[in-house]
Design an enzyme around this catalytic site. Structure first.
Site, PDB file in Angstrom:
ATOM      1  N   GLU A 160       0.800  -1.238   0.000  1.00  0.00           N
ATOM      2  CA  GLU A 160       0.000   0.000   0.000  1.00  0.00           C
ATOM      3  C   GLU A 160       0.831   1.285   0.000  1.00  0.00           C
ATOM      4  O   GLU A 160       0.616   2.165   0.824  1.00  0.00           O
ATOM      5  CB  GLU A 160      -0.967  -0.019   1.192  1.00  0.00           C
ATOM      6  CG  GLU A 160      -1.910  -1.207   1.141  1.00  0.00           C
ATOM      7  CD  GLU A 160      -2.827  -1.315   2.368  1.00  0.00           C
ATOM      8  OE1 GLU A 160      -2.913  -0.356   3.148  1.00  0.00           O
ATOM      9  OE2 GLU A 160      -3.470  -2.376   2.519  1.00  0.00           O
ATOM     10  N   ASN A 202       1.970  -5.113  -3.196  1.00  0.00           N
ATOM     11  CA  ASN A 202       0.572  -5.428  -2.879  1.00  0.00           C
ATOM     12  C   ASN A 202      -0.208  -4.147  -2.580  1.00  0.00           C
ATOM     13  O   ASN A 202       0.272  -3.270  -1.857  1.00  0.00           O
ATOM     14  CB  ASN A 202       0.558  -6.330  -1.624  1.00  0.00           C
ATOM     15  CG  ASN A 202      -0.791  -6.915  -1.315  1.00  0.00           C
ATOM     16  OD1 ASN A 202      -1.428  -7.507  -2.188  1.00  0.00           O
ATOM     17  ND2 ASN A 202      -1.244  -6.779  -0.077  1.00  0.00           N
ATOM     18  N   HIS A 238     -10.641  -6.034  -2.094  1.00  0.00           N
ATOM     19  CA  HIS A 238     -11.693  -5.833  -1.092  1.00  0.00           C
ATOM     20  C   HIS A 238     -12.858  -5.175  -1.833  1.00  0.00           C
ATOM     21  O   HIS A 238     -12.829  -3.972  -2.109  1.00  0.00           O
ATOM     22  CB  HIS A 238     -11.190  -4.942   0.046  1.00  0.00           C
ATOM     23  CG  HIS A 238     -10.070  -5.552   0.836  1.00  0.00           C
ATOM     24  ND1 HIS A 238     -10.246  -6.683   1.615  1.00  0.00           N
ATOM     25  CD2 HIS A 238      -8.763  -5.211   0.958  1.00  0.00           C
ATOM     26  CE1 HIS A 238      -9.089  -7.000   2.194  1.00  0.00           C
ATOM     27  NE2 HIS A 238      -8.177  -6.123   1.804  1.00  0.00           N
ATOM     28  N   GLU A 265      -6.255 -10.557  -1.010  1.00  0.00           N
ATOM     29  CA  GLU A 265      -7.026 -10.314   0.223  1.00  0.00           C
ATOM     30  C   GLU A 265      -8.514 -10.296  -0.094  1.00  0.00           C
ATOM     31  O   GLU A 265      -9.277  -9.471   0.424  1.00  0.00           O
ATOM     32  CB  GLU A 265      -6.611  -8.983   0.858  1.00  0.00           C
ATOM     33  CG  GLU A 265      -5.131  -8.904   1.185  1.00  0.00           C
ATOM     34  CD  GLU A 265      -4.733  -7.625   1.914  1.00  0.00           C
ATOM     35  OE1 GLU A 265      -5.618  -6.889   2.395  1.00  0.00           O
ATOM     36  OE2 GLU A 265      -3.526  -7.369   2.002  1.00  0.00           O
ATOM     37  N   ASP A 267     -12.268 -10.300  -0.357  1.00  0.00           N
ATOM     38  CA  ASP A 267     -13.535 -10.398   0.374  1.00  0.00           C
ATOM     39  C   ASP A 267     -14.525  -9.508  -0.347  1.00  0.00           C
ATOM     40  O   ASP A 267     -14.150  -8.506  -0.959  1.00  0.00           O
ATOM     41  CB  ASP A 267     -13.402 -10.079   1.876  1.00  0.00           C
ATOM     42  CG  ASP A 267     -12.717  -8.763   2.193  1.00  0.00           C
ATOM     43  OD1 ASP A 267     -12.656  -7.881   1.314  1.00  0.00           O
ATOM     44  OD2 ASP A 267     -12.235  -8.603   3.335  1.00  0.00           O
TER      45      ASP A 267
END
Ligand code: G2I
Length: 466
Positions: A160, A202, A238, A265, A267
């Site tokens: 990030e 990432n 996400h 990641e 979701d």
């Protein structure tokens, strides 16, 4: 039989044969359709992982699902800087080790998350800046990646670091303020510490072609053109309600730069959850270099998105519609009939080796002569310190041990080293092989490295076989 009848019979046979072959393939496919996420992904040469918490490894429902469904794990918090180096220079790996050991005992791969991030830093690092922070950060990378050397399939080296919004530039942080080159120095340092790990950048909100993902794309392209060791890009994914229509195209444009892509990641909250999970999974399967998917938690009750129920299992551990959609997508429906099935989760990472593996033969003939060796050095220098990677290459005969001599300029002091023993930490230093890298076949190479303060200019390593 007339020639015409012979042709017709042949055609009929061909048709019947083709149908039989098709049926056989369909049956083989049906018989081998994965019944778990990890098994189905493995049949496509990919992994399917979950972020997990060491503190939940005593929860029976949780561990039962983990062991049954997943063949890769990411420590959700346990490898972050605040967890692994709470006091400067004092490393605590207990909780991360519990996850690594759980995975190792079951043939699961481990994604390391994350070596450097602006968040979840220890308080002592949050208060640092400039050269002191840069040195502390790179020491952290070296120490953690060295500790886990050989056990990590992929490292999120940097997490990030790009800003949200329209600019496509870097996020402001204490790390960014040490100089724009901090990301590439981190990648070079991580490669030196664990040459076998895939090294990933990432980030989130990078799920379609947008200013942020394009900023990262430009960085990766630049890194590839200059030989900065980056192997993959992680897309956190996400999501809520939908996935951008150019999700697959965005993965593909990164893959076309020569890096793997991973969904790291995943979701998905909101409406259409099952359908969106299916779409994301199919997008990964459609991109040859999309090597795996990780969901960010197991049950809805494990998610950081409290109350949004974004995962594949409900709070009681039951499979949701999203689970079925994901498994179906992994099994590929009708399109899998021509794909030869493979079996079992991969025992080695389903990825291509690093672009410069440590065992790559030298491109120029070694000049060490029979029984001799040569040494070359690559420096990652920053203001106030450097990481040196020394390559030892045997001459035209195999060697059974080696000794490399370097002369460090005044002001340079070695703080740590890997894959070699050292006679001193400053001045003239003799580096000798450790037990596993002394024997080098004719023309082959091995590497060791060290981190030092000061400047590495003029190290001029020399090598003698012992
Ligand atoms: O924020 C979601 C993820 C975004 N990408 C990077 C990931 O590393 C990040 O993971 C989350 C974890 O899922 C949370 O569990 O990162 C959070 C921190 O930014 C984690 O939350 C922290 C809480 O903030 C702490 O209060 C808590 O002590 O989890 C810690 C351990 O439970």
């Amino acid at each position: 039989m007339t020639p015409t009848k012979r042709v017709r019979a042949g055609l009929a046979l061909t048709g019947a044969g083709a149908i039989a072959a098709c049926l056989a393939m369909v049956m083989a496919s049906a018989a081998s359709a994965g019944t778990t996420l990890g098994g189905a992904a493995a049949e496509k040469g990919r992994y399917f992982g979950a972020a997990i918490a060491a503190g939940k490894l005593g929860d029976n429902t949780y561990v039962t699902i983990l062991n049954r469904e997943f063949n890769s794990v990411t420590p959700e918090n346990e490898m972050k800087w605040a967890s692994t180096e709470p006091t400067q220079g004092t490393f605590t790996f207990g909780n991360a080790d519990r996850i690594v050991n759980h995975a190792a005992g079951r043939g699961m791969m481990v994604r390391g998350h994350t070596l450097l991030w602006h968040a979840q830093q220890p308080g002592w690092a949050e208060g640092m800046s400039g050269t002191a922070l840069r040195n502390a950060a790179m020491n952290h990378v070296t120490r953690v990646a060295t500790y886990y050397r050989g056990k990590i399939h992929t490292w999120d080296v940097v997490n990030e670091a790009f800003a949200d919004g329209g600019g496509g530039g870097r996020r402001d942080s204490n790390l960014q303020r040490t100089g724009n080159d901090w990301i590439e120095v981190a990648f070079r340092t991580a490669r030196a510490a664990d040459p076998g790990a895939r090294l990933c950048y990432n980030d989130y909100n990078t799920d379609g072609v947008n200013a942020k993902s394009t900023g990262i794309y430009n960085m990766v392209r630049d890194f590839k053109s200059r030989g900065v060791p980056i192997d993959c890009v992680g897309f956190q994914s996400h999501l809520t309600n939908s996935v951008p229509g150019d999700y697959q195209a965005n993965l593909q444009r990164f893959a076309d730069l020569g890096v793997d892509v991973q969904i790291t990641e995943l979701d998905i909250a909101g409406a259409n959850q099952a359908a969106v999970y299916g779409t994301v999974t199919r997008a990964c399967l459609a991109v040859a270099r999309c090597t795996g998917i990780t969901v960010w938690g197991i049950r809805d009750s494990d998610s950081w998105r409290t109350g949004q129920n974004p995962l594949l299992f409900d709070g009681s551990g039951n499979k949701k519609a999203a689970y079925t959609a994901t498994l179906d997508a992994l099994n590929g429906g009708g399109t899998t009939v021509t794909t030869p099935p493979t079996s079992g989760p991969p025992t080695t990472p389903p990825t291509t080796p690093p672009t410069t593996p440590p065992t790559t033969p030298p491109t120029t003939p070694p000049t060490g002569g029979p029984g001799g060796c040569t040494a070359t050095v690559t420096l990652n220098q920053w203001n106030g310190g450097f990481v040196a990677t020394v390559r030892v290459t045997a001459g035209s005969s195999a060697i059974n041990g080696w000794r490399v001599t370097t002369t460090l300029p005044s002001g340079a002091t070695v703080s740590n080293a890997w894959s070699a023993n050292r006679s001193a930490s400053s001045g003239t230093v003799q580096w000798t092989n450790v037990d596993y890298n002394g024997r080098v076949a004719a023309g082959q190479s091995t590497e060791f490295g060290f981190q030092s303060s000061g400047t590495g200019a003029g190290l001029a390593p020399t090598c003698t076989a012992s």
